[in-house]
Design an enzyme around this catalytic site. Structure first.
Site, PDB file in Angstrom:
ATOM      1  N   ASP A  49      46.233  26.891  10.861  1.00 28.55           N
ATOM      2  CA  ASP A  49      47.070  27.812  11.495  1.00 28.55           C
ATOM      3  C   ASP A  49      48.803  28.143  11.111  1.00 28.55           C
ATOM      4  O   ASP A  49      49.144  27.817  10.848  1.00 28.55           O
ATOM      5  CB  ASP A  49      46.397  28.061  13.017  1.00 28.55           C
ATOM      6  CG  ASP A  49      45.892  29.277  14.025  1.00 28.55           C
ATOM      7  OD1 ASP A  49      46.209  30.187  13.483  1.00 28.55           O
ATOM      8  OD2 ASP A  49      44.932  29.254  15.144  1.00 28.55           O
ATOM      9  N   ASP A 101      39.401  36.904  13.667  1.00 27.79           N
ATOM     10  CA  ASP A 101      39.662  35.925  14.979  1.00 27.79           C
ATOM     11  C   ASP A 101      37.985  36.419  15.490  1.00 27.79           C
ATOM     12  O   ASP A 101      38.152  36.510  17.270  1.00 27.79           O
ATOM     13  CB  ASP A 101      40.066  36.006  15.902  1.00 27.79           C
ATOM     14  CG  ASP A 101      41.402  34.769  15.829  1.00 27.79           C
ATOM     15  OD1 ASP A 101      40.957  33.573  14.913  1.00 27.79           O
ATOM     16  OD2 ASP A 101      42.423  34.773  16.441  1.00 27.79           O
TER      17      ASP A 101
END
Length: 709
Positions: free
Chosen positions: A448, A512
């Protein structure tokens, strides 16, 4: 006045694309890039067609700016190289020194001996039709040479009148925008220190009526994960060009004597069969790599636990989730954020990359045993480039962050950015991640990157270039040390999806936002250059946590079907019916993923823009699967025919509707007869289409086609 000659012309051609370069007048000039030309070298009149006329207001001698578009040669647009030696030598005048060519490659070396700068450019026209261009600048002077800009441009024909690019934000990445090309410069600049939610993966110049299946398109994309600039420039003369570059911060690249700056490669594509031709060229290019993920193994069905448990890690709960996943047919189980030291929320722990003994007293060993006993791979979330101020690492090394002027940059998501250009930081991360992978049987990393870079400095110098190259190097070293390791890029969702990252990562977390309606838009346009097998497409829970919308399982599953498919949902709490449908969907995906992840994309415009149709067809056109989605209420009382494309008109196909995760919701009393199976010619399917189901808004189904004899 110089004249083009057959001896000075270099012609590269591959996959219906031509690149013509002229080396007369001791320089390198790109004369043509586009549809393949059958160029008879013996006929001088062909070259005469490429020479410009003169206007009364022009310079007295012809302007041949060459590849580097030097102002010294009369070019009044932006020059490819902008730089100086301590404020002097701002205007290079390159002369060709040497060149070499092979079948589809050409390399040119040029020199400005007066100011002491040399340059090299390499053109690589690949079998996919992708043209890759890389260039470098070397300083031969005793004085340091500052590079402000090094851009790569190709000519764009005047019939390309429109410009397509992409913007976006968190949970709504890759929004397409279209504008006319007018005099001036249109640029998309990214200064996030990563490619960003707002980045344009590629930029396209297109003809007026260019669509997915027809018209011409010329694209340009930078293979780089740092700051970037994509631009189209049109001069008052009518000349226009398209280009890209690494966007350099002030003083970022200063070359000492005999030092070289290598620009990121710029990836160009041409299509005379619409926008899908651009996409399929990129797919073939990426798939041709020996390390492309599908050459290693089929893309495993993935379950990520983030939206199931968030930070609440509990072995019993995760064990139950893993068992349910196995029963459904899941092949990879990913433990997300929350497993490492002091990480009970997003305020603390980043940088301390060892297992939290309070949460995992025996380490990850017990969970690994469970997952492996169920014949699944284990994945793990990390965010190596970041640090929380509330961490042991930051308390011990507050000077390890990117910063300028002695200031601490503003926090984002309660975190700061580590300086990978600092050898101590780099070595620390390499050691910790290596140890983690060595001590635990981890097959996959979700990597990430949850914030932008503010004041990205080291020793008072901007270092986005160094940071990006160090990040690439770290990925490469970890993969080399751990053969078979796969790494996914997740950057607040889709904020680091670019052609450079595509050469280093095995998968992207597309957004997301898992919600099916938004994902239709996000996935369509992220797929402009990234093949579906590299895009994570997961079934989320019935109610989306990013939009609040609720969708049935059929719509969510159909939307997630084509990519690297998976689940982001607490399936241990799913109903028995939902589990049965999920298992059916996974089984059907496994049967067809070789097709989905190797075929050509087909996107078909429909008479009603509420209806989206897209699919994948194999190279020999014997097998295809299409999705039909009603994204909003249609305009007419009856749904218009579903138009398909790309099928062999001379062949007949067995056609049937497929709903592996349950039936779509309809507004009709009966279905078209073909729903249950029919034999129909490709000619009819391409030109007449199929009578359509009238769906409720935000519903979808699949159409399966197999050629018979």
């Amino acid at each position: 006045m110089s004249q083009l000659t057959t001896e000075s012309i270099i012609h590269l051609t591959a996959s219906n694309v031509s690149l013509i370069i002229d080396t007369s007048n001791d320089q390198v000039s790109v004369l043509y890039w586009g549809k393949a030309l059958r160029y008879p070298k013996a006929n001088q009149s062909n070259f005469d067609l490429l020479t410009d006329s003169f206007n009364f207001s022009d310079l007295d001698t012809p302007v041949h700016p060459g590849f580097w578009r030097e102002n010294s040669k009369g070019w009044l647009g932006v020059s490819a190289l902008l730089g100086h030696h301590l404020g002097a030598n701002f205007s290079p005048d390159f002369k060709l020194v040497s060149h070499s060519t092979t079948t589809n490659k050409a390399e040119f070396n040029v020199l400005d001996a007066q100011i002491g700068i040399s340059a090299k450019v390499e053109f690589d026209l690949q079998e996919s039709g992708i043209l890759s261009i890389t260039q470098s600048i070397t300083n031969l002077s005793d004085n340091p040479f500052t590079i402000n800009s090094l851009s790569t441009w190709l000519p764009l024909p005047s019939r390309a009148t429109n410009l397509m690019s992409f913007t976006g934000r968190w949970v709504k990445e890759r929004q397409m925008q279209l504008a006319p090309i007018s005099v001036g410069t249109f640029a998309r600049e990214i200064r996030d220190g990563r490619s960003g939610h707002d980045a344009t993966i590629t930029m396209l110049g297109i003809t007026p009526n260019c669509g997915f299946q027809a018209g011409e398109a010329w694209s340009c994309g930078l293979a780089w994960s740092g700051n970037s600039r994509h631009a189209v420039e049109k001069l008052p003369t009518g000349q226009q060009s398209i280009g890209a570059e690494e966007l350099l911060l002030p003083g970022e690249i200063v070359l000492l004597t005999n030092h070289t700056y290598q620009s990121p490669q710029v990836v160009f594509a041409y299509s005379d069969v619409g926008i899908d031709g651009i996409s399929n060229a990129h797919y073939k290019w990426l798939r041709s790599r020996p390390t492309h993920p599908t050459k290693i193994k089929p893309r495993p069905i993935t379950l990520n636990v983030w939206e199931a448990v968030y930070f609440e890690h509990d072995l019993d709960r995760l064990t139950q989730l893993a068992k349910t996943a196995h029963e459904l047919g899941v092949e990879r189980f990913v433990l997300d954020d929350g497993w490492f030291h002091n990480r009970r929320d997003d305020f603390a722990g980043l940088g301390d990359w060892w297992v939290d003994k309070k949460v995992w007293p025996s380490g990850l060993t017990e969970l690994i045993k469970v997952v492996k006993s169920l014949d699944m791979e284990l994945g793990l979330w990390i965010e190596p480039e970041m640090v929380n101020p509330d961490s042991d690492l930051y308390r011990n090394h507050p000077d390890w962050i990117l910063q300028a002027g002695g200031r601490t940059p503003p926090e984002q998501r309660h975190q700061l950015v580590l300086n990978l250009a600092n050898p101590d930081v780099y070595d620390y991360l390499l050691e910790k991640i290596n140890l983690l992978l060595t001590e635990n049987e981890i097959d996959y990393i979700k990597w990430d990157h949850n914030r932008v870079l503010i004041e990205p400095g080291y020793q008072e110098k901007a270092i986005v270039n160094q940071q990006t190259n160090a990040f690439y190097r770290l990925i490469a070293q970890l993969k080399q040390a751990h053969p078979g390791l796969e790494i996914e890029s997740c950057a607040s969702g889709g904020a680091r999806i670019d052609l450079g990252a595509a050469l280093h990562f095995d998968r992207f977390w597309t957004s997301d936002c898992n919600e099916a309606l938004e994902r239709n838009y996000i996935q369509r346009w992220t797929g402009i250059a990234i093949p579906p097998e590299m895009l994570g497409t997961h079934i989320g829970p019935p109610k989306s946590h990013t939009t609040g919308r609720t969708h049935n399982l059929s719509f969510r599953a159909t939307t997630a079907f084509f990519g690297h498919a998976g689940i982001e949902w607490d399936v241990s709490n799913a109903s028995a019916t939902e589990k049965q449908l999920l298992a059916q969907w996974i089984s059907y995906h496994k049967l067809n993923r070789d097709l989905l992840h190797s075929g050509n994309v087909i996107r078909v415009e429909q008479p009603d823009d509420a209806i989206w149709v897209h699919g994948v067809i194999n190279e020999d056109k014997t097998s295809a699967i299409f999705s039909v989605s009603h994204l909003s209420a249609i305009k007419s009382s009856k749904a218009p025919n579903v138009q398909l494309a790309g099928l062999n008109p001379a062949a007949e196909y067995q056609v049937r509707m497929v709903e592996p995760a349950g039936a779509a919701e309809t507004i009709q009393s009966s279905s078209p007869a073909w729903r249950f199976g029919a034999i129909i010619s490709g000619d009819i399917l391409n030109n007449h289409g199929l009578r359509a189901e009238k769906l409720q808004p935000e519903n979808a189904y699949l159409i399966e086609l197999k050629q018979i004899n």
